[in-house]
Design an enzyme around this catalytic site. Sequence first.
Site, PDB file in Angstrom:
ATOM      1  N   CYS A 392      -6.843 -83.128  62.866  1.00  0.00           N
ATOM      2  CA  CYS A 392      -7.748 -83.478  61.975  1.00  0.00           C
ATOM      3  C   CYS A 392      -7.178 -82.708  60.675  1.00  0.00           C
ATOM      4  CB  CYS A 392      -8.965 -82.654  62.371  1.00  0.00           C
ATOM      5  SG  CYS A 392     -10.029 -83.527  63.677  1.00  0.00           S
ATOM      6  N   GLU A 393      -6.040 -83.478  60.292  1.00  0.00           N
ATOM      7  CA  GLU A 393      -5.383 -82.948  59.062  1.00  0.00           C
ATOM      8  C   GLU A 393      -4.839 -84.228  58.438  1.00  0.00           C
ATOM      9  OE1 GLU A 393      -5.111 -79.895  57.714  1.00  0.00           O
ATOM     10  OE2 GLU A 393      -5.698 -78.682  59.478  1.00  0.00           O
ATOM     11  N   TYR A 422      13.994 -78.403  66.724  1.00  0.00           N
ATOM     12  CA  TYR A 422      12.967 -77.655  66.040  1.00  0.00           C
ATOM     13  C   TYR A 422      11.491 -78.338  66.070  1.00  0.00           C
ATOM     14  CZ  TYR A 422      16.650 -75.168  64.024  1.00  0.00           C
ATOM     15  OH  TYR A 422      17.869 -74.584  63.627  1.00  0.00           O
TER      16      TYR A 422
END
Length: 464
Positions: A392-393, A422
Site C-alpha cells: 500500500c504505497e 541488498y
Amino acid sequence: MRSHEAGAIHGQSGDRGPAWLHAPEDVNQLVPLLWASSVSKVDGVLTVAGESVLDIAEEFGTPTYVVDEDDFRQRARGFREAFADADVYYAAKAFLCTATARWVVEEGLKIDVCSGGELAVALHAEVPPDRIGLHGNNKSVDELRRALEVGVGRIIIDSLEEIDRIRALATELGVTANVMVRVTAGVEAHTHEYISTSHEDQKFGFSISGGDAFEATRLILAEPSMNLLGLHSHIGSQIFVTDGFEVAAKRVLRLHAQIAKELGFTSPEFDLGGGFGIAYTTQDDPSTPGDLARGMLKIVDEECAALGLDVPQLSIEPGRAIAGPSTFTLYEVGTTKSVALDAGASRRYISVDGGMSDNIRTALYGADYSCTLASRASDAAPVLSRVVGKHCESGDIVVKDEFLPGDVRAGDLLAVPGTGAYCRSLASTYNHVPRAAVVAVREGEARLIMRRETEEDLFTLDVG
C-alpha cells in the site's frame, strides 16, 4: 520536464521511458550482462543451471530469490585470483546466510561483518574467527565483547568512544585486539548519496583533513591492549570508475607516510574497501575483477614508490559484485492495467506478488532494474511497462521502466536480475507480508537455503 506533484519517479512520460532504454528487437531475448552465467531461455522459459523457473515456482512458490551457486562461487573466485596477493573479504552486508558464508570461505575469501547478527551467522557457518573482520560505526559493548572473546581477525575502529570500549574490554578479557582505523578520505564517489561513504559530511570513519585519523592512530599506538594493523578506506558503493579509488588511495597513503615519519609506525596493511558496481540495466558497464586489480594495484604501487613506502599488505571487500549478478527474483503477475497520463500518454502497470518488502532499493535509492517474461515465449509487441508490487504505497515499484510483451497477463512469471545484493538483506515484513525464500540452484538441483517466512513466524514476534 516539470516536477510532478506525485514525485519525480512519476514525472516521466509513460510511453517513452528513459533515454537509455530502447525497445528490443526480440522481447524474449536476455541481455547476458545482466544475468548469472548459467541462466538462459529454453522455448521461452527461463532456466538456471538446467532448472526451469516453472519447476522452481511450483516447488518453492513466489516471490523467490533464485541464486546460481556456481556463478556466485565463480565471482568470488574471480576476485581471489585477480587480487592474488591481497586479502579478499566478502562484504556480508550484501547478502549473508549460512550457505553463502561457507561458499566464500571455501573459495578462499574472508568475511567482513558489520553487526552482531552477521557475526553470529558467520560463526554458525563455522567460519574461522581469524578470517572475520568486524565493521560498524556504533558497535555495542556486547558486539565488541563477543568479537574479542571469539578472536576475530580485525575490528575496524570508527570512533574515539570505540577506542575506549575496546581498551576496557580487551584489558578485562586479557586479550590483544587486532584493529584498523577507518579513515574518511574526503572523496565524493559518483553514486547515490546514501551509499557514498567517504565524503566529509557523513557518519563513518575519522577525517584525514581534520587530523582525526592521525589522532586516532596515535591513541591506538599508545594502547598495549591493541595491535594496530593499518588503515581502512571505503568510498562508497555501486562505483564503476577508479578515479575515486585513486584519490582516496593517494590521500590514505600520504597519511601512512605522515604516521611513519611522526609516530615511527609503518602501517603493515591497507584496506581499499569495496563498492564495485554491477550491471542492473543496459546503461551500466561494470569492470571485471582483473581490470579493477590492474588499476587499483598500479595506483598503490606508484604512490608508494613516490612516497618511499613499502607496499603494505592490501585487502578489498567485494560484496555486491559477487552476490548481485548471481541472483534473480521470481514473481507471479497478478493484475495489469493501463492508466492515462498527461498529453495523451499512458502507462502500463504490471502488479506482482512481491514488491518493496523484497526489494526496497527502487524506492530507497531510485535504483533501476530490468526484467523479463520468464514462463513462456511471446509473439506480442513490446510495450513500455512499469512493474509494481502489492504493498500500500505508490512508491512500491520494482522496475520503473521496461519493455515487456503486450500480452503479459495474470499467472505469468517475471524475473528481475541483479537482486542478490541488498534485496534480501534489506527485506521487510511491510504490510505483514512474510519475507521470501532463497533458493540455490546447482547442476540442475534446486535447494532451499533460506525458507519463506510464514504467518506463524509473524505471530512468534507478536507477544500480545
